[in-house]
Design a protein around this motif. Structure first.
Motif, short mmCIF file in Angstrom:
data_model
loop_
_atom_site.label_atom_id
_atom_site.label_comp_id
_atom_site.label_asym_id
_atom_site.label_seq_id
_atom_site.Cartn_x
_atom_site.Cartn_y
_atom_site.Cartn_z
N UNK A 278 0.83 -1.21 0.00
CA UNK A 278 0.00 0.00 0.00
C UNK A 278 0.87 1.26 0.00
N UNK A 279 1.89 1.26 0.84
CA UNK A 279 2.79 2.41 0.93
C UNK A 279 3.49 2.65 -0.41
N UNK A 280 3.93 1.57 -1.04
CA UNK A 280 4.64 1.71 -2.32
C UNK A 280 3.70 2.12 -3.44
N UNK A 281 2.52 1.51 -3.49
CA UNK A 281 1.59 1.77 -4.59
C UNK A 281 1.15 3.23 -4.61
N UNK A 282 0.81 3.75 -3.45
CA UNK A 282 0.33 5.14 -3.37
C UNK A 282 1.45 6.14 -3.10
N UNK A 283 2.68 5.62 -2.92
CA UNK A 283 3.84 6.46 -2.61
C UNK A 283 3.49 7.45 -1.49
N UNK A 284 2.99 6.88 -0.41
CA UNK A 284 2.53 7.68 0.72
C UNK A 284 3.65 8.56 1.26
N UNK A 285 4.88 8.06 1.17
CA UNK A 285 6.02 8.81 1.72
C UNK A 285 6.28 10.12 0.98
N UNK A 286 5.72 10.28 -0.22
CA UNK A 286 5.89 11.54 -0.95
C UNK A 286 5.02 12.64 -0.33
N UNK A 287 3.79 12.30 -0.01
CA UNK A 287 2.87 13.29 0.56
C UNK A 287 2.97 13.36 2.08
N UNK B 63 13.46 -0.41 1.05
CA UNK B 63 14.46 0.29 1.87
C UNK B 63 15.53 0.95 1.00
N UNK B 64 15.97 0.25 -0.03
CA UNK B 64 16.97 0.82 -0.94
C UNK B 64 16.41 2.07 -1.62
N UNK B 65 15.16 2.00 -2.02
CA UNK B 65 14.53 3.15 -2.68
C UNK B 65 14.49 4.37 -1.76
N UNK B 66 14.10 4.16 -0.51
CA UNK B 66 14.05 5.28 0.43
C UNK B 66 15.44 5.84 0.70
N UNK B 67 16.42 4.97 0.86
CA UNK B 67 17.78 5.42 1.16
C UNK B 67 18.39 6.21 0.01
N UNK B 68 18.06 5.83 -1.20
CA UNK B 68 18.65 6.52 -2.36
C UNK B 68 17.88 7.78 -2.74
N UNK B 69 16.56 7.77 -2.52
CA UNK B 69 15.75 8.92 -2.92
C UNK B 69 15.52 9.93 -1.80
N UNK B 70 15.53 9.46 -0.55
CA UNK B 70 15.14 10.32 0.57
C UNK B 70 16.17 10.25 1.71
N UNK C 207 11.11 7.82 8.38
CA UNK C 207 12.02 7.25 9.38
C UNK C 207 11.49 6.00 10.08
N UNK C 208 10.27 6.01 10.64
CA UNK C 208 9.81 4.80 11.33
C UNK C 208 9.60 3.62 10.39
N UNK C 209 9.12 3.87 9.17
CA UNK C 209 8.90 2.76 8.24
C UNK C 209 10.22 2.18 7.77
N UNK C 210 11.18 3.03 7.45
CA UNK C 210 12.48 2.52 7.02
C UNK C 210 13.13 1.71 8.14
N UNK C 211 13.11 2.25 9.34
CA UNK C 211 13.74 1.56 10.47
C UNK C 211 13.08 0.21 10.72
N UNK C 212 11.75 0.19 10.72
CA UNK C 212 11.03 -1.05 10.99
C UNK C 212 11.31 -2.11 9.92
N UNK C 213 11.29 -1.70 8.65
CA UNK C 213 11.47 -2.69 7.59
C UNK C 213 12.93 -3.12 7.43
N UNK D 31 10.96 -6.00 0.73
CA UNK D 31 11.43 -5.13 1.81
C UNK D 31 12.76 -4.49 1.45
N UNK D 32 13.65 -5.27 0.85
CA UNK D 32 14.96 -4.76 0.46
C UNK D 32 14.80 -3.63 -0.57
N UNK D 33 13.99 -3.88 -1.59
CA UNK D 33 13.80 -2.87 -2.63
C UNK D 33 13.19 -1.59 -2.06
#
Length: 311
Positions: A39-48, A81-88, A54-60, A77-79
């Motif tokens: 759900x988080x990835x599909x809607x890219x909730x982290x953009x809005x 986390x990698x996406x967040x680390x590289x983009x955000x 931080x909590x989602x990256x840490x947990x996953x 999960x790996x993909x």
């Protein structure tokens, strides 16, 4: 709710995240982990709603280590986390020093090797202003990230035990069990680090006494039902407090208790607030210099000891 930009959506997602039980591989728990992630990835909730990063990256990052038997889920999960680390990355840094601990645990996974190497050798690849691991190590771990790994049920139990610690210590049988169990942990859990563990047990008791959670240890020590084994354990763990507790203990800043050595500590993470970061960084570089070599047990013990021993 996502499509209509409902306010407070970040709290909804954080609450859902906290329903995940760490270490549980039940069908329901795995379903929640995967469904929430999709759900988080599909809607890219982290953009809005960047607050959830931080909590989602840490947990996953932590969940990745638990799902080695569930390759499809682990790869998702790996993909993520990698996406967040590289983009955000700048937002990811807000996690604090536990980000480094979490990344260290996954550093041998191929997808994370480049990120780990860049953190050590090419920090500017993430951001021109990023100075390296030491910059993150100086950031206390965000409270919300730590909470993300604790379910509400667990939080309720922890609050109960914390708020009733004084009552519990007035129960002789329970007190004796806790004292002897604590002595056993210090001596046997990891013998090479027993003195480090003892030091932090003493620091914890110092804080408890200084804040009057327990006013005196003498009444506990002199409990008629205690045997010599329990009293010897108390002497070993808290001997100096039995001798000096009649003197006034210094009342310290709530967030910066003073250790017996006089060094300031972050009471949440039990890490020195002003560590010799270079020493820790050099140790990280040493154990990470060979990409094809796994960390040795002694390397990890040395690093943990370095971080905990008030450097």
């Amino acid at each position: 709710m996502v499509e209509f930009n409902v306010s407070g959506l970040d709290k909804v997602y954080i609450n859902l995240l906290r329903q995940i039980q760490g270490g549980s591989t039940t069908e329901e728990n795995l379903w929640l982990i995967e469904t929430l992630l999709n759900h988080i990835k599909h809607y890219r909730i982290y953009e809005s709603t960047p607050k959830i990063i931080p909590p989602f990256l840490y947990a996953y990052l932590r969940l990745i280590c638990e799902h080695s038997q569930y390759k499809d889920l682990q790869q998702q999960e790996i993909q993520f986390c990698i996406q967040l680390l590289t983009e955000k990355f700048n937002i990811c840094m807000e996690i604090g020093r536990d980000l480094i601990r979490a990344l260290q645990d996954v550093a041998q996974i191929p997808e994370f090797q480049k990120i780990w190497t860049d953190l050590l050798e090419n920090p500017n690849n993430f951001d021109p202003n990023f100075e390296g691991i030491e910059q993150i190590l100086l950031i206390p771990t965000q409270k919300q990230c730590l909470e993300a790994r604790i379910t509400f049920y667990m939080e309720e139990k922890l609050n109960f035990y914390t708020n009733n610690s004084a009552i519990m210590m007035n129960t002789p049988d329970l007190s004796a069990t806790l004292i002897n169990f604590l002595r056993h942990l210090v001596d046997q859990y990891c013998q090479s680090l027993s003195q480090v563990m003892l030091k932090h047990v003493k620091l914890s008791m110092h804080t408890i006494l200084s804040k009057n959670v327990i006013r005196t240890l003498h009444n506990i020590y002199n409990c008629p039902t205690f045997n010599e084994t329990t009293r010897n354990s108390m002497k070993y763990l808290f001997g100096e407090f039995l001798n000096i507790e009649q003197k006034q203990l210094p009342m310290n800043n709530m967030n910066k208790p003073i250790s017996p050595t006089g060094k300031s500590f972050d009471s949440v993470n039990m890490i020195p607030l002003n560590p010799r970061v270079d020493d820790i960084l050099n140790k990280f570089k040493k154990i990470s210099s060979d990409k094809n070599k796994k960390y040795s047990r002694q390397d990890m013990k040395d690093l943990i000891s370095l971080c905990l021993d008030g450097v």
